[in-house]
Design an enzyme around this catalytic site. Structure first.
Site, PDB file in Angstrom:
ATOM      1  N   LYS A 183     -12.487  24.626  18.895  1.00 54.64           N
ATOM      2  CA  LYS A 183     -13.617  24.220  19.741  1.00 54.64           C
ATOM      3  C   LYS A 183     -14.764  24.108  18.745  1.00 54.64           C
ATOM      4  O   LYS A 183     -15.338  25.091  18.308  1.00 54.64           O
ATOM      5  CB  LYS A 183     -13.875  25.298  20.798  1.00 54.64           C
ATOM      6  CG  LYS A 183     -14.824  24.894  21.897  1.00 54.64           C
ATOM      7  CD  LYS A 183     -16.209  24.770  21.376  1.00 54.64           C
ATOM      8  CE  LYS A 183     -17.301  24.927  22.377  1.00 54.64           C
ATOM      9  NZ  LYS A 183     -18.595  24.617  21.738  1.00 54.64           N
ATOM     10  N   GLU A 264     -16.008  38.289  16.500  1.00 50.21           N
ATOM     11  CA  GLU A 264     -16.859  38.961  15.517  1.00 50.21           C
ATOM     12  C   GLU A 264     -18.287  38.615  15.922  1.00 50.21           C
ATOM     13  O   GLU A 264     -18.659  37.439  15.952  1.00 50.21           O
ATOM     14  CB  GLU A 264     -16.481  38.447  14.125  1.00 50.21           C
ATOM     15  CG  GLU A 264     -17.035  39.264  13.010  1.00 50.21           C
ATOM     16  CD  GLU A 264     -18.116  38.517  12.293  1.00 50.21           C
ATOM     17  OE1 GLU A 264     -19.290  38.770  12.644  1.00 50.21           O
ATOM     18  OE2 GLU A 264     -17.797  37.693  11.429  1.00 50.21           O
ATOM     19  N   CYS A 301     -23.962  37.656   9.226  1.00 49.76           N
ATOM     20  CA  CYS A 301     -23.599  38.758  10.123  1.00 49.76           C
ATOM     21  C   CYS A 301     -23.763  40.103   9.433  1.00 49.76           C
ATOM     22  O   CYS A 301     -23.825  41.133  10.078  1.00 49.76           O
ATOM     23  CB  CYS A 301     -22.175  38.575  10.632  1.00 49.76           C
ATOM     24  SG  CYS A 301     -21.030  38.104   9.360  1.00 49.76           S
TER      25      CYS A 301
HETATM   26  P1  NAP Z   1     -23.090  31.453  20.315  1.00 53.10           P
HETATM   27  O1  NAP Z   1     -24.173  31.106  21.241  1.00 53.10           O
HETATM   28  O2  NAP Z   1     -22.404  32.732  20.521  1.00 53.10           O
HETATM   29  O3  NAP Z   1     -22.047  30.247  20.367  1.00 53.10           O
HETATM   30  C1  NAP Z   1     -20.877  30.215  19.559  1.00 53.10           C
HETATM   31  C2  NAP Z   1     -19.852  29.299  20.197  1.00 53.10           C
HETATM   32  O4  NAP Z   1     -19.401  29.872  21.421  1.00 53.10           O
HETATM   33  C3  NAP Z   1     -20.407  27.937  20.569  1.00 53.10           C
HETATM   34  O5  NAP Z   1     -19.413  26.993  20.294  1.00 53.10           O
HETATM   35  C4  NAP Z   1     -20.691  28.042  22.044  1.00 53.10           C
HETATM   36  O6  NAP Z   1     -20.532  26.825  22.710  1.00 53.10           O
HETATM   37  C5  NAP Z   1     -19.622  29.005  22.510  1.00 53.10           C
HETATM   38  N1  NAP Z   1     -20.061  29.810  23.644  1.00 53.10           N
HETATM   39  C6  NAP Z   1     -21.160  30.590  23.718  1.00 53.10           C
HETATM   40  N2  NAP Z   1     -21.230  31.205  24.898  1.00 53.10           N
HETATM   41  C7  NAP Z   1     -20.142  30.822  25.596  1.00 53.10           C
HETATM   42  C8  NAP Z   1     -19.650  31.106  26.898  1.00 53.10           C
HETATM   43  N3  NAP Z   1     -20.299  31.904  27.733  1.00 53.10           N
HETATM   44  N4  NAP Z   1     -18.512  30.523  27.283  1.00 53.10           N
HETATM   45  C9  NAP Z   1     -17.857  29.691  26.457  1.00 53.10           C
HETATM   46  N5  NAP Z   1     -18.274  29.358  25.228  1.00 53.10           N
HETATM   47  C10 NAP Z   1     -19.397  29.923  24.802  1.00 53.10           C
HETATM   48  O7  NAP Z   1     -23.599  31.474  18.823  1.00 53.10           O
HETATM   49  P2  NAP Z   1     -24.380  30.396  17.966  1.00 53.10           P
HETATM   50  O8  NAP Z   1     -24.485  29.109  18.667  1.00 53.10           O
HETATM   51  O9  NAP Z   1     -23.676  30.387  16.680  1.00 53.10           O
HETATM   52  O10 NAP Z   1     -25.815  31.016  17.735  1.00 53.10           O
HETATM   53  C11 NAP Z   1     -26.599  31.586  18.748  1.00 53.10           C
HETATM   54  C12 NAP Z   1     -27.000  33.005  18.372  1.00 53.10           C
HETATM   55  O11 NAP Z   1     -25.831  33.791  18.084  1.00 53.10           O
HETATM   56  C13 NAP Z   1     -27.816  33.139  17.101  1.00 53.10           C
HETATM   57  O12 NAP Z   1     -29.164  32.912  17.276  1.00 53.10           O
HETATM   58  C14 NAP Z   1     -27.504  34.559  16.690  1.00 53.10           C
HETATM   59  O13 NAP Z   1     -28.316  35.452  17.383  1.00 53.10           O
HETATM   60  C15 NAP Z   1     -26.095  34.774  17.113  1.00 53.10           C
HETATM   61  N6  NAP Z   1     -25.151  34.667  15.981  1.00 53.10           N
HETATM   62  C16 NAP Z   1     -24.752  35.805  15.379  1.00 53.10           C
HETATM   63  C17 NAP Z   1     -23.871  35.731  14.320  1.00 53.10           C
HETATM   64  C18 NAP Z   1     -23.424  36.973  13.650  1.00 53.10           C
HETATM   65  O14 NAP Z   1     -22.629  36.856  12.740  1.00 53.10           O
HETATM   66  N7  NAP Z   1     -23.858  38.132  14.036  1.00 53.10           N
HETATM   67  C19 NAP Z   1     -23.378  34.525  13.861  1.00 53.10           C
HETATM   68  C20 NAP Z   1     -23.802  33.362  14.509  1.00 53.10           C
HETATM   69  C21 NAP Z   1     -24.675  33.466  15.560  1.00 53.10           C
HETATM   70  P3  NAP Z   1     -21.736  25.772  22.872  1.00 53.10           P
HETATM   71  O15 NAP Z   1     -22.628  25.917  21.691  1.00 53.10           O
HETATM   72  O16 NAP Z   1     -21.047  24.477  22.938  1.00 53.10           O
HETATM   73  O17 NAP Z   1     -22.431  26.150  24.124  1.00 53.10           O
END
Ligand code: NAP
Length: 527
Positions: A183, A264, A301
């Site tokens: 995905k 993770e 992370c």
């Molecule tokens: P994310 O919002 O968790 O999204 C990651 C992936 O999961 C995307 O492909 C997203 O799809 C999908 N997704 C998210 N919520 C979902 C749900 N409820 N159901 C199904 N699929 C879902 O992370 P991100 O876009 O990478 O970044 C957003 C925030 O995540 C950052 O600002 C940061 O705070 C955190 N983050 C943390 C780490 C870490 O290593 N700790 C790494 C990356 C990000 P769509 O985008 O298509 O909606």
């Protein structure tokens, strides 16, 4: 090219009516290319193809899988500058980082290729029969690890190559014998498509079954939700937010047939600054940590988001020096306006809490989407009473907690949520006189670092990149290093099975020459 998914031999255009573009955060404009979201029919087709491919791929030899993994690495390198350019245009990350991450991706693929070529990773174990045992004869019992089935991988926003399309999760799943449906992360759909094309070329060149890999585009949660709920999917790999990872974990648990989700997620990676070490190395630690907090605009992370020390002159001096050092660093571009926006929002929210003081806040004008670093401080009591301070601020931000004494330090550590890493900055005597603090830290983290920084995760068999929830959804597994293959397999046993019908790994002759546990002794011998 508008692509919803890719199959070997049939590269289909995405048919979804929902289209989207990626964004260049350096230029603060949308990229030109238009992507189309995969439709429910395409998602279903991808899973059916993967299930068919599994019947063949799960039995393919280690040497063929190894050829496939090495070929993916070769095809990624063959993409050359076109990949680097698209990566930079979709992430705002510099060329050096793009090349470094490509190197890491290729290294991971080749490491898994070596592992499966050698073959002992299946942990073959044989207990031979004792027909004359009394009162009950002992049967012949053998076991090895076998792949789970089609795996869905959610690409990570902060590692467009190393933890996305052909990243660690995908490489480990292929090595295990599982077809993969990615995905794609919407922030770097173009990078994802290029890498997907490399995987498909490699699959064709090495004779892998059709459907072994699909890359599905989407810019919302629907595609991911449908994939996780599909009965043909048998496991999920995810890197991202706690909210996203938890939602997918809950979805997978509520299926009629629950499946594992290896997520993770967030971590603030506590760093314990013990008194003697801090006194001896105040200046150098301040400089080192200013660099670690701002590395990659704090989008790792393992970013050190929490520094813990004991109140006093040395800690005050350290905070001042850290502030002086971090302010000298030029801010850098964040991955996407949404990530930048979330950073600014979470930083402001933390700063607005009572009891917190701001010690460094880069407030000069910067270009759009550039993350301005900040360091704050609170005392131990404030930290204990307000859990907002315990939450990740994803970006170049860190908070120093000034504890009353080592007992409060221990209490704070034991109240932290699960973390990927914990770091101990100590002289030898410090470590000995703070055993309770260190022991408390061990219960909260997956990996403990001595006198270093948490940023920078080595890819090697001994690496542990995971930790108690919510750092990861299952602390028994690592997401980095060849041991991560264990997430995509299950033990499978044979009892009294004829030798010629056993897989090669378990045959008496040991035709693969692998290491096995025979009647409780590790050996390469045949029986
Ligand atoms: P994310 O919002 O968790 O999204 C990651 C992936 O999961 C995307 O492909 C997203 O799809 C999908 N997704 C998210 N919520 C979902 C749900 N409820 N159901 C199904 N699929 C879902 O992370 P991100 O876009 O990478 O970044 C957003 C925030 O995540 C950052 O600002 C940061 O705070 C955190 N983050 C943390 C780490 C870490 O290593 N700790 C790494 C990356 C990000 P769509 O985008 O298509 O909606």
């Amino acid at each position: 090219m508008i692509t919803g998914k890719n199959y070997i031999g049939s590269q289909l255009s995405g048919k979804g009516s929902k289209t989207y573009k990626t964004f260049n955060p350096q230029l603060n404009i949308e990229n030109e290319h238009l992507f189309s979201e995969a439709t429910p029919e395409e998602i279903n087709e991808a899973v059916i193809l993967a299930s068919d491919a599994f019947k063949i791929f799960s039995k393919i030899s280690g040497s063929k899988k190894s050829n496939f993994l090495n070929a993916i690495a070769d095809e990624i390198l063959a993409l050359d500058d076109s990949l680097i350019q698209v990566y930079c245009s979709e992430s705002g990350l510099p060329e050096g980082r793009a090349k470094g991450e490509r190197g890491r991706t290729v290294f991971q693929l080749r490491s898994f290729a070596k592992l499966v070529f050698e073959g002992s990773w299946v942990e073959a174990s044989i207990d031979t029969a004792q027909p004359d045992r009394t009162p009950i004869p002992k049967p012949d019992v053998r076991k090895m690890l076998v792949p789970l089935g089609p795996v869905v991988v959610f690409g990570a926003s902060n590692f467009p190559l190393a933890y996305s399309t052909a990243g660690g999760d995908t490489a480990a799943a292929f090595a295990a014998g599982c077809p993969v449906i990615v995905k794609s992360h919407p922030m770097h759909a173009g990078t994802g498509e290029l890498v997907a094309s490399a995987i498909l070329k490699a699959a064709e060149k090495t004779g892998m079954p059709n459907g072994i890999f699909s890359n599905l585009n989407s810019s919302g949660i629907e595609v991911g939700v449908q994939l996780v709920q599909h009965p043909g999917v048998k496991a999920v790999g995810f890197t991202g937010s706690i909210k996203g990872g938890r939602a997918l974990f809950d979805l997978a648990s509520n299926r009629e047939e629950p499946i594992p989700v290896f997520a993770e997620m967030g971590s603030i990676n506590p760093v314990i600054l013990l008194p003697e070490a801090l006194k001896q190395r105040t200046q150098s630690l301040a400089k080192t940590y200013a660099g670690s907090i701002t590395l990659g605009s704090g989008q790792f992370c393992t970013n050190p988001g929490l520094l813990l020390g004991i109140k006093g002159e040395t800690l005050t001096e350290f905070i001042q020096l850290l502030s002086d050092e971090i302010i000298k660093i030029e801010p850098s571009c964040m991955l996407h306006p949404n990530i930048y926006g979330a950073y600014e929002h979470n930083k402001s929210n933390a700063i607005s809490q009572s009891g917190l003081s701001v010690v460094a806040d880069f407030d000069s004008d910067v270009r759009s989407n550039y993350g301005r670093q900040a360091v704050t401080t609170v005392d131990g009591n404030a930290f204990l009473t307000n859990t907002t301070f315990h939450q990740e601020v994803f970006g170049p931000y860190s908070m120093v907690v000034q504890c009353e004494d080592k007992h409060q330090l221990e209490t704070i550590i034991s109240q932290l949520e699960g973390q990927l890493t914990g770091t101990v900055i100590a002289e030898n005597d410090d470590a000995i006189s703070h055993t309770n603090v260190i022991e408390a830290l061990k219960t909260r983290v997956g990996r403990i670092i001595f006198n270093g920084v948490p940023t920078g995760v080595e890819v090697c068999p001994s690496m542990v990149h995971g930790g108690p929830y919510p750092a990861s959804s299952d602390s028994r597994f690592t997401a980095v290093g060849t041991n991560s293959i264990k997430r995509w397999v299950r033990p499978f046993g044979y009892q009294d099975w004829p030798d010629n019908l056993l897989p090669d790994e378990l045959k008496n002759e040991n035709p693969l020459g692998i290491s096995r546990l025979i009647n409780n002794t590790k050996t390469h011998d045949k029986i």
